[in-house]
Design a protein around this motif. Structure first.
Motif, PDB file in Angstrom:
ATOM      1  N   ILE A  98       4.731   8.549 -14.340  1.00  0.00           N
ATOM      2  CA  ILE A  98       6.175   8.344 -14.366  1.00  0.00           C
ATOM      3  C   ILE A  98       6.545   7.342 -13.277  1.00  0.00           C
ATOM      4  O   ILE A  98       5.873   7.252 -12.254  1.00  0.00           O
ATOM      5  N   ALA A  99       7.593   6.579 -13.518  1.00  0.00           N
ATOM      6  CA  ALA A  99       8.081   5.616 -12.526  1.00  0.00           C
ATOM      7  C   ALA A  99       9.131   6.318 -11.677  1.00  0.00           C
ATOM      8  O   ALA A  99      10.293   6.420 -12.051  1.00  0.00           O
ATOM      9  N   LEU A 100       8.695   6.838 -10.558  1.00  0.00           N
ATOM     10  CA  LEU A 100       9.575   7.596  -9.674  1.00  0.00           C
ATOM     11  C   LEU A 100       9.283   7.193  -8.240  1.00  0.00           C
ATOM     12  O   LEU A 100       8.117   7.201  -7.822  1.00  0.00           O
ATOM     13  N   ALA A 101      10.317   6.801  -7.508  1.00  0.00           N
ATOM     14  CA  ALA A 101      10.135   6.433  -6.102  1.00  0.00           C
ATOM     15  C   ALA A 101      10.116   7.691  -5.244  1.00  0.00           C
ATOM     16  O   ALA A 101      10.927   8.602  -5.432  1.00  0.00           O
ATOM     17  N   VAL A 102       9.166   7.738  -4.319  1.00  0.00           N
ATOM     18  CA  VAL A 102       8.985   8.890  -3.440  1.00  0.00           C
ATOM     19  C   VAL A 102       9.029   8.401  -1.997  1.00  0.00           C
ATOM     20  O   VAL A 102       8.412   7.379  -1.664  1.00  0.00           O
ATOM     21  N   ALA A 103       9.760   9.117  -1.137  1.00  0.00           N
ATOM     22  CA  ALA A 103       9.749   8.831   0.301  1.00  0.00           C
ATOM     23  C   ALA A 103       8.458   9.422   0.850  1.00  0.00           C
ATOM     24  O   ALA A 103       8.290  10.633   0.905  1.00  0.00           O
ATOM     25  N   GLY A 104       7.511   8.551   1.205  1.00  0.00           N
ATOM     26  CA  GLY A 104       6.197   9.008   1.629  1.00  0.00           C
ATOM     27  C   GLY A 104       5.946   8.824   3.110  1.00  0.00           C
ATOM     28  O   GLY A 104       6.620   8.041   3.786  1.00  0.00           O
ATOM     29  N   THR A 105       4.964   9.551   3.600  1.00  0.00           N
ATOM     30  CA  THR A 105       4.484   9.412   4.973  1.00  0.00           C
ATOM     31  C   THR A 105       2.986   9.646   4.976  1.00  0.00           C
ATOM     32  O   THR A 105       2.459  10.325   4.094  1.00  0.00           O
ATOM     33  N   ALA A 106       2.298   9.040   5.930  1.00  0.00           N
ATOM     34  CA  ALA A 106       0.858   9.236   6.058  1.00  0.00           C
ATOM     35  C   ALA A 106       0.500   9.231   7.539  1.00  0.00           C
ATOM     36  O   ALA A 106       1.025   8.428   8.313  1.00  0.00           O
ATOM     37  N   GLU A 107      -0.403  10.139   7.902  1.00  0.00           N
ATOM     38  CA  GLU A 107      -0.847  10.203   9.291  1.00  0.00           C
ATOM     39  C   GLU A 107      -1.860   9.096   9.553  1.00  0.00           C
ATOM     40  O   GLU A 107      -2.757   8.858   8.747  1.00  0.00           O
ATOM     41  N   VAL A 108      -1.697   8.432  10.678  1.00  0.00           N
ATOM     42  CA  VAL A 108      -2.596   7.361  11.084  1.00  0.00           C
ATOM     43  C   VAL A 108      -3.675   7.967  11.979  1.00  0.00           C
ATOM     44  O   VAL A 108      -3.361   8.613  12.977  1.00  0.00           O
ATOM     45  N   ALA A 109      -4.939   7.786  11.619  1.00  0.00           N
ATOM     46  CA  ALA A 109      -6.042   8.273  12.446  1.00  0.00           C
ATOM     47  C   ALA A 109      -6.216   7.317  13.617  1.00  0.00           C
ATOM     48  O   ALA A 109      -6.461   6.128  13.427  1.00  0.00           O
ATOM     49  N   LEU A 110      -6.046   7.833  14.817  1.00  0.00           N
ATOM     50  CA  LEU A 110      -6.172   7.017  16.023  1.00  0.00           C
ATOM     51  C   LEU A 110      -7.440   7.375  16.784  1.00  0.00           C
ATOM     52  O   LEU A 110      -7.859   8.538  16.795  1.00  0.00           O
ATOM     53  N   GLN A 111      -8.029   6.394  17.435  1.00  0.00           N
ATOM     54  CA  GLN A 111      -9.220   6.633  18.245  1.00  0.00           C
ATOM     55  C   GLN A 111      -8.858   7.172  19.623  1.00  0.00           C
ATOM     56  O   GLN A 111      -9.668   7.803  20.279  1.00  0.00           O
ATOM     57  N   ALA A 112      -7.623   6.895  20.060  1.00  0.00           N
ATOM     58  CA  ALA A 112      -7.135   7.366  21.356  1.00  0.00           C
ATOM     59  C   ALA A 112      -5.699   7.828  21.167  1.00  0.00           C
ATOM     60  O   ALA A 112      -5.009   7.377  20.250  1.00  0.00           O
ATOM     61  N   PRO A 113      -5.206   8.746  22.007  1.00  0.00           N
ATOM     62  CA  PRO A 113      -3.820   9.187  21.882  1.00  0.00           C
ATOM     63  C   PRO A 113      -2.850   8.001  21.908  1.00  0.00           C
ATOM     64  O   PRO A 113      -3.083   7.020  22.619  1.00  0.00           O
ATOM     65  N   LEU A 114      -1.789   8.085  21.126  1.00  0.00           N
ATOM     66  CA  LEU A 114      -0.827   6.993  21.020  1.00  0.00           C
ATOM     67  C   LEU A 114      -0.178   6.678  22.356  1.00  0.00           C
ATOM     68  O   LEU A 114      -0.048   5.527  22.734  1.00  0.00           O
ATOM     69  N   GLY A 115       0.221   7.726  23.081  1.00  0.00           N
ATOM     70  CA  GLY A 115       0.878   7.497  24.365  1.00  0.00           C
ATOM     71  C   GLY A 115       2.100   6.616  24.200  1.00  0.00           C
ATOM     72  O   GLY A 115       2.861   6.751  23.259  1.00  0.00           O
ATOM     73  N   ALA A 116       2.274   5.670  25.109  1.00  0.00           N
ATOM     74  CA  ALA A 116       3.441   4.796  25.086  1.00  0.00           C
ATOM     75  C   ALA A 116       3.157   3.461  24.421  1.00  0.00           C
ATOM     76  O   ALA A 116       3.981   2.546  24.476  1.00  0.00           O
ATOM     77  N   ARG A 117       2.003   3.342  23.769  1.00  0.00           N
ATOM     78  CA  ARG A 117       1.667   2.054  23.142  1.00  0.00           C
ATOM     79  C   ARG A 117       2.683   1.682  22.075  1.00  0.00           C
ATOM     80  O   ARG A 117       3.086   2.547  21.274  1.00  0.00           O
ATOM     81  N   PRO A 118       3.086   0.410  22.004  1.00  0.00           N
ATOM     82  CA  PRO A 118       3.963  -0.012  20.920  1.00  0.00           C
ATOM     83  C   PRO A 118       3.194  -0.063  19.598  1.00  0.00           C
ATOM     84  O   PRO A 118       1.992  -0.272  19.573  1.00  0.00           O
ATOM     85  N   VAL A 119       3.937   0.154  18.519  1.00  0.00           N
ATOM     86  CA  VAL A 119       3.366   0.178  17.171  1.00  0.00           C
ATOM     87  C   VAL A 119       3.959  -0.981  16.379  1.00  0.00           C
ATOM     88  O   VAL A 119       5.175  -1.204  16.392  1.00  0.00           O
ATOM     89  N   SER A 120       3.097  -1.712  15.661  1.00  0.00           N
ATOM     90  CA  SER A 120       3.582  -2.784  14.797  1.00  0.00           C
ATOM     91  C   SER A 120       2.882  -2.682  13.447  1.00  0.00           C
ATOM     92  O   SER A 120       1.869  -1.999  13.309  1.00  0.00           O
ATOM     93  N   ALA A 121       3.454  -3.358  12.467  1.00  0.00           N
ATOM     94  CA  ALA A 121       2.917  -3.316  11.105  1.00  0.00           C
ATOM     95  C   ALA A 121       2.597  -4.714  10.623  1.00  0.00           C
ATOM     96  O   ALA A 121       3.292  -5.672  10.954  1.00  0.00           O
ATOM     97  N   VAL A 122       1.543  -4.814   9.823  1.00  0.00           N
ATOM     98  CA  VAL A 122       1.253  -6.047   9.089  1.00  0.00           C
ATOM     99  C   VAL A 122       2.110  -5.956   7.835  1.00  0.00           C
ATOM    100  O   VAL A 122       1.965  -5.038   7.053  1.00  0.00           O
ATOM    101  N   GLN A 123       3.045  -6.893   7.678  1.00  0.00           N
ATOM    102  CA  GLN A 123       3.968  -6.812   6.529  1.00  0.00           C
ATOM    103  C   GLN A 123       3.770  -7.978   5.596  1.00  0.00           C
ATOM    104  O   GLN A 123       3.553  -9.045   5.872  1.00  0.00           O
TER     105      GLN A 123
END
Length: 105
Positions: free
Chosen positions: A80-105
């Motif tokens: 079916i063609a249905l839009a879903v608000a999705g989320t996915a956990e990112v596997a990190l090698q080290a705790p995120l801490g205060a690091r900034p996050v960016s996306a390849v768009q």
């Protein structure tokens, strides 16, 4: 890419590197969860749409690329063609801490 509070109403997708016909998918926002990280996006239903996360980490930054595609078990299935608000956990090698996050768009 804005940071937003974690939204428990979003549909959770699990990283699947075996998706078929992967294509770049837009990350709308991200959410911190303790030292964890989630990316938020709009997708099809999890029965017919899968995601694969490519993460590049340095001690100072985290960059994520989100690819969408078809789970191997869903190839050829009617969907079916249905839009879903999705989320996915990112596997990190080290705790995120205060690091900034960016996306390849």
């Amino acid at each position: 890419m804005p940071e937003v509070p974690l939204d428990p109403t979003r549909t959770v997708f699990v990283d699947n590197p075996a998706i078929v016909d992967p294509h770049q998918t837009r990350i709308e926002s991200f959410s911190r969860d303790g030292d964890g990280l989630f990316v938020n996006f709009t997708a099809g239903t999890p029965d017919c749409f899968g995601v694969h996360l490519i993460t590049r980490e340095t001690p100072d930054t985290v960059t994520i690329e989100l690819r969408g595609g078809t789970p191997p078990e869903s190839v050829g299935r009617m969907c079916i063609a249905l839009a879903v608000a999705g989320t996915a956990e990112v596997a990190l090698q080290a705790p995120l801490g205060a690091r900034p996050v960016s996306a390849v768009q």
